[in-house]
Design a protein around this motif. Structure first.
Motif, PDB file in Angstrom:
ATOM      1  N   MET A  62     -33.167  15.120   0.560  1.00 31.31           N
ATOM      2  CA  MET A  62     -32.156  14.408   1.198  1.00 31.31           C
ATOM      3  C   MET A  62     -32.857  13.770   2.551  1.00 31.31           C
ATOM      4  O   MET A  62     -32.634  12.541   2.690  1.00 31.31           O
ATOM      5  N   THR A  66     -32.952   9.767   1.862  1.00 33.71           N
ATOM      6  CA  THR A  66     -31.811   9.042   2.389  1.00 33.71           C
ATOM      7  C   THR A  66     -32.384   7.918   3.441  1.00 33.71           C
ATOM      8  O   THR A  66     -31.858   6.537   3.521  1.00 33.71           O
ATOM      9  N   MET A 253     -17.639   5.542  13.049  1.00 32.83           N
ATOM     10  CA  MET A 253     -16.268   4.842  12.812  1.00 32.83           C
ATOM     11  C   MET A 253     -15.924   3.940  13.319  1.00 32.83           C
ATOM     12  O   MET A 253     -15.011   2.973  13.200  1.00 32.83           O
ATOM     13  N   TYR A 287      -7.813   0.249   6.947  1.00 33.98           N
ATOM     14  CA  TYR A 287      -8.292   1.833   6.763  1.00 33.98           C
ATOM     15  C   TYR A 287      -8.827   2.486   8.164  1.00 33.98           C
ATOM     16  O   TYR A 287      -8.445   3.407   8.440  1.00 33.98           O
ATOM     17  N   PHE A 291      -7.379   5.559  10.463  1.00 32.32           N
ATOM     18  CA  PHE A 291      -8.422   6.791  10.785  1.00 32.32           C
ATOM     19  C   PHE A 291      -7.977   7.122  12.069  1.00 32.32           C
ATOM     20  O   PHE A 291      -7.828   8.229  12.382  1.00 32.32           O
ATOM     21  N   TRP A 294      -4.841   8.662  13.128  1.00 30.45           N
ATOM     22  CA  TRP A 294      -4.720  10.014  12.557  1.00 30.45           C
ATOM     23  C   TRP A 294      -5.997  11.057  13.089  1.00 30.45           C
ATOM     24  O   TRP A 294      -6.284  12.007  12.468  1.00 30.45           O
ATOM     25  N   TYR A 298      -8.194  14.605  11.784  1.00 29.06           N
ATOM     26  CA  TYR A 298      -9.657  14.589  11.185  1.00 29.06           C
ATOM     27  C   TYR A 298     -10.294  15.843  11.513  1.00 29.06           C
ATOM     28  O   TYR A 298     -11.134  16.310  11.047  1.00 29.06           O
ATOM     29  N   ASP A 303     -15.423  18.176   7.624  1.00 28.72           N
ATOM     30  CA  ASP A 303     -16.626  17.521   8.464  1.00 28.72           C
ATOM     31  C   ASP A 303     -16.787  18.225   9.745  1.00 28.72           C
ATOM     32  O   ASP A 303     -17.707  18.467  10.409  1.00 28.72           O
ATOM     33  N   TYR A 312     -27.005  15.800   7.942  1.00 28.68           N
ATOM     34  CA  TYR A 312     -25.831  15.456   6.966  1.00 28.68           C
ATOM     35  C   TYR A 312     -24.756  14.582   7.919  1.00 28.68           C
ATOM     36  O   TYR A 312     -24.626  13.377   7.511  1.00 28.68           O
ATOM     37  N   GLY A 316     -25.843  11.029   9.084  1.00 31.55           N
ATOM     38  CA  GLY A 316     -25.229  10.178   8.272  1.00 31.55           C
ATOM     39  C   GLY A 316     -24.192   9.186   9.245  1.00 31.55           C
ATOM     40  O   GLY A 316     -24.147   8.016   8.701  1.00 31.55           O
ATOM     41  N   CYS A 317     -23.597   9.786  10.049  1.00 31.63           N
ATOM     42  CA  CYS A 317     -22.586   8.926  10.961  1.00 31.63           C
ATOM     43  C   CYS A 317     -23.440   8.037  11.735  1.00 31.63           C
ATOM     44  O   CYS A 317     -22.948   6.750  11.928  1.00 31.63           O
ATOM     45  N   TRP A 320     -26.450   6.332   8.133  1.00 33.07           N
ATOM     46  CA  TRP A 320     -25.950   5.820   6.615  1.00 33.07           C
ATOM     47  C   TRP A 320     -24.399   5.099   6.537  1.00 33.07           C
ATOM     48  O   TRP A 320     -24.496   4.184   6.008  1.00 33.07           O
ATOM     49  N   LEU A 321     -23.727   5.764   7.462  1.00 35.28           N
ATOM     50  CA  LEU A 321     -22.150   4.964   7.666  1.00 35.28           C
ATOM     51  C   LEU A 321     -22.486   3.301   7.904  1.00 35.28           C
ATOM     52  O   LEU A 321     -21.920   2.469   7.400  1.00 35.28           O
ATOM     53  N   TYR A 325     -21.231   1.525   4.534  1.00 39.45           N
ATOM     54  CA  TYR A 325     -19.797   1.478   4.784  1.00 39.45           C
ATOM     55  C   TYR A 325     -19.418  -0.093   4.799  1.00 39.45           C
ATOM     56  O   TYR A 325     -18.424  -0.644   4.129  1.00 39.45           O
ATOM     57  N   ARG A 450     -17.673  16.694  -2.543  1.00 40.64           N
ATOM     58  CA  ARG A 450     -16.618  17.256  -1.390  1.00 40.64           C
ATOM     59  C   ARG A 450     -15.662  18.072  -2.092  1.00 40.64           C
ATOM     60  O   ARG A 450     -15.099  19.166  -1.422  1.00 40.64           O
TER      61      ARG A 450
END
Ligand SMILES: NC(=O)C1=CN([C@@H]2O[C@H](COP(=O)(O)OP(=O)(O)OC[C@H]3O[C@@H](n4cnc5c(N)ncnc54)[C@H](OP(=O)(O)O)[C@@H]3O)[C@@H](O)[C@H]2O)C=CC1
Ligand SMILES: CC(C)CCC[C@@H](C)[C@H]1CC[C@H]2C3=CC=C4C[C@@H](O)CC[C@]4(C)[C@H]3CC[C@]12C
Length: 482
Positions: A62, A66, A253, A287, A291, A294, A298, A303, A312, A316-317, A320-321, A325, A450
């Motif tokens: 990974m 990745t 995000m 969306y 998020f 809320w 989370y 996570d 990861y 990832g954030c 990858w995100l 995304y 997941r």
């Protein structure tokens, strides 16, 4: 209501002895490897092989693959006409290594503009994260018995950042400039972030071992790659800043909607108003807005409560995100699709309904727990399991598992609207090319994986109470099927 509560109480007492024998101790974040061994050993695979697979090969693959995938995904978008076939043909004629070297040669990773924009955004996000007001919210108690406290200012942060972006865009355009330069130089941004995030995760690895913020830390026992991939700390804080809140919420995000807006603006500059871009942007922004309304919820997801700050989650954030995304919007910049009003509005409506269902499902379990089960679910008394679990040190606590409403249809029913929504924001690209469907495909894999990880965690945490839930609600994601 009282009836339900009393019934649950007596059931709990009946189970007390069984519970103490069951594996009611919460997993310590190491993803239930022990159970993994046992299952695989039964199927004839030796303990040593499973150990190597979980602790060495999987993290190594990974971490090795990745970051290349992220770059190749961008490269396919800009160099190979958004065609995976063209990328594979290029691999065959130039070798994979040759392609990667060619790609890196085209990028200048170290340049002051890219570094300035990225660090400028970091400074902006940190500033608002500290100064914006917010209610104090408590996360769930950790395996070591700590209770993390957060400032619930995510929604305000999101609003301030989007308003800041709108202002910046207006000022730039007034001066004949545009923020869409980020689109033009996205490869450089990605390359910089990729290297930066790999180093940052390494520093987190060192911090978790040498100067952990809390007792929820330490090595996984699986060697360097396992520690680097899964992380060495559950809630690292640097100068009071929660690292995972920063990487996941204030960076990943928040950068996602900024990029959606940037891509929409670029599309507008090139083609004027395009309905497919409009629909996908509205659906993604809705969306993301959902998020942030809320965000406190989370803090109760795996996570935050199970995954440590390692490659990861953090890499990832950070990388990858932002790459994957918003990729449907990126695709539409160069492939505008005219849907026509009837089709565009139909996709928009079903997409919005999907966000709503996903939101209501997440809210339902949260509300039932907040009301301690003393509420109605779909107009009826909820079907509850008052599940006991033990934290390290032996203290027994109780939590509610909801077995009716959305949570009675299947154990992860909310993943269906999540997947449908991303299908709707992707279908705006048509069916000509598989590339824009990459996020959707990855999401299906991620959510399926997941669901297994989460159920392993819940089964370890709640023991027979989780089995009871599985008996009541038989299917994992798709009612009557899976
Ligand atoms: N776009 C993306 O990449 C992704 C999006 N998502 C979305 O994020 C949101 C949250 O993700 P999700 O996977 O649910 O988060 P989690 O997997 O973390 O939530 C599961 C947790 O909820 C609790 N729980 C499980 N079943 C019940 C029940 N029946 N009643 C009450 N509590 C229960 C358990 O925690 P406890 O220990 O408290 O009992 C469980 O660990 C969802 O909307 C999902 O669609 C999720 C993953 C990826
Ligand atoms: C290293 C990579 C191969 C994998 C990186 C995965 C992460 C970037 C993502 C894993 C889980 C994702 C999320 C979980 C739940 C979320 C709530 C939802 O409402 C919004 C999206 C998200 C925050 C989402 C973000 C990406 C992950 C952390």
């Amino acid at each position: 209501m009282t009836g339900v509560t009393n019934r649950s109480k007596s059931r709990t007492l009946e189970k007390k002895d069984v519970y103490s024998k069951s594996n009611g101790v919460i997993s310590n974040g190491f993803h239930g490897y022990k159970e993994g061994y046992e299952t695989l050993e039964k199927s004839g695979v030796s303990r040593r092989s499973v150990y190597l697979l979980n602790h060495f090969f999987f993290p190594l693959v990974m971490v090795g693959l990745t970051p290349q995938i992220v770059m190749l995904f961008w490269y396919t978008n800009v160099k190979f006409g958004r065609s995976y076939t063209a990328l594979i043909t290029h691999f065959c004629s130039h070798s994979v290594l040759g392609t990667l070297i060619g790609m890196w040669n085209e990028l200048s990773i170290i340049n002051t503009f890219t570094a300035g924009v990225i660090f400028g955004y970091f400074a902006w996000a940190l500033f608002w994260m500290i100064v914006l007001p917010g209610k104090e919210v408590r996360g769930p108690v950790t395996p070591k018995g700590n209770t993390p406290v957060y400032k619930d200012n995510g929604f305000l942060h999101y609003c301030v950042t989007m308003a800041g972006f709108a202002t910046l865009t207006t000022v730039l355009r007034y001066n004949g400039l545009t923020p869409t330069v980020v689109y033009d130089r996205f490869g450089e941004f990605l390359a910089f972030m990729k290297v930066f995030a790999l180093c940052f995760v390494f520093l987190l690895y060192i911090k978790g071992i040498t100067r952990p913020s809390t007792s929820d830390s330490g090595k996984t026992g699986g060697g360097f790659f396992s520690d680097y991939y899964w992380g060495t700390e559950l809630y690292p804080r640097i100068c009071g800043i929660d690292v995972k809140v920063f990487t996941n919420c204030r960076f990943g995000m928040t950068v996602w909607p900024l990029m959606c807006c940037m891509y929409a603006l670029k599309s507008y500059e090139l083609h004027g108003f395009v309905d497919s871009m409009f629909v996908t942007t509205i659906l993604q922004l809705t969306y993301i807005t959902k998020f942030f309304t809320w965000e406190a919820g989370y803090m109760h997801t795996i996570d935050i409560i199970l995954d440590r700050a390692g490659f990861y989650i953090c890499w990832g954030c950070l990388c990858w995100l932002p790459s994957l995304y918003p990729s449907v919007s990126l695709y539409l910049v160069s492939h505008p699709v005219r849907l026509g009003t009837p089709l565009a509005s139909s996709i928009l409506i079903v997409g919005l309904i999907s966000v709503l269902i996903n939101y209501l499902a997440d809210l339902q379990r949260q509300d039932v727990r907040k009301a301690n089960g003393d509420c109605l679910v779909w107009g009826r008394k909820p079907d509850l399991i008052r599940a006991k679990y033990r934290i390290e040190g032996g203290e027994v606590r109780e939590s509610i598992l909801l077995a009716s409403g959305w949570w009675g249809l299947s154990r992860h029913f909310h993943y269906i609207p999540e997947i449908l929504l991303s299908f709707f924001w992707t279908v705006t690209t048509g069916f000509e090319n598989v590339l824009p469907y990459t996020y959707l495909i990855v999401l299906v894999i991620l959510l399926t994986h997941r669901s297994f990880r989460d159920e392993q965690k819940c089964s370890l945490k709640y023991g027979i109470y989780w089995q009871e839930y599985c008996t009541k609600v038989k299917h994992r994601i798709i009612p009557f099927l899976f």
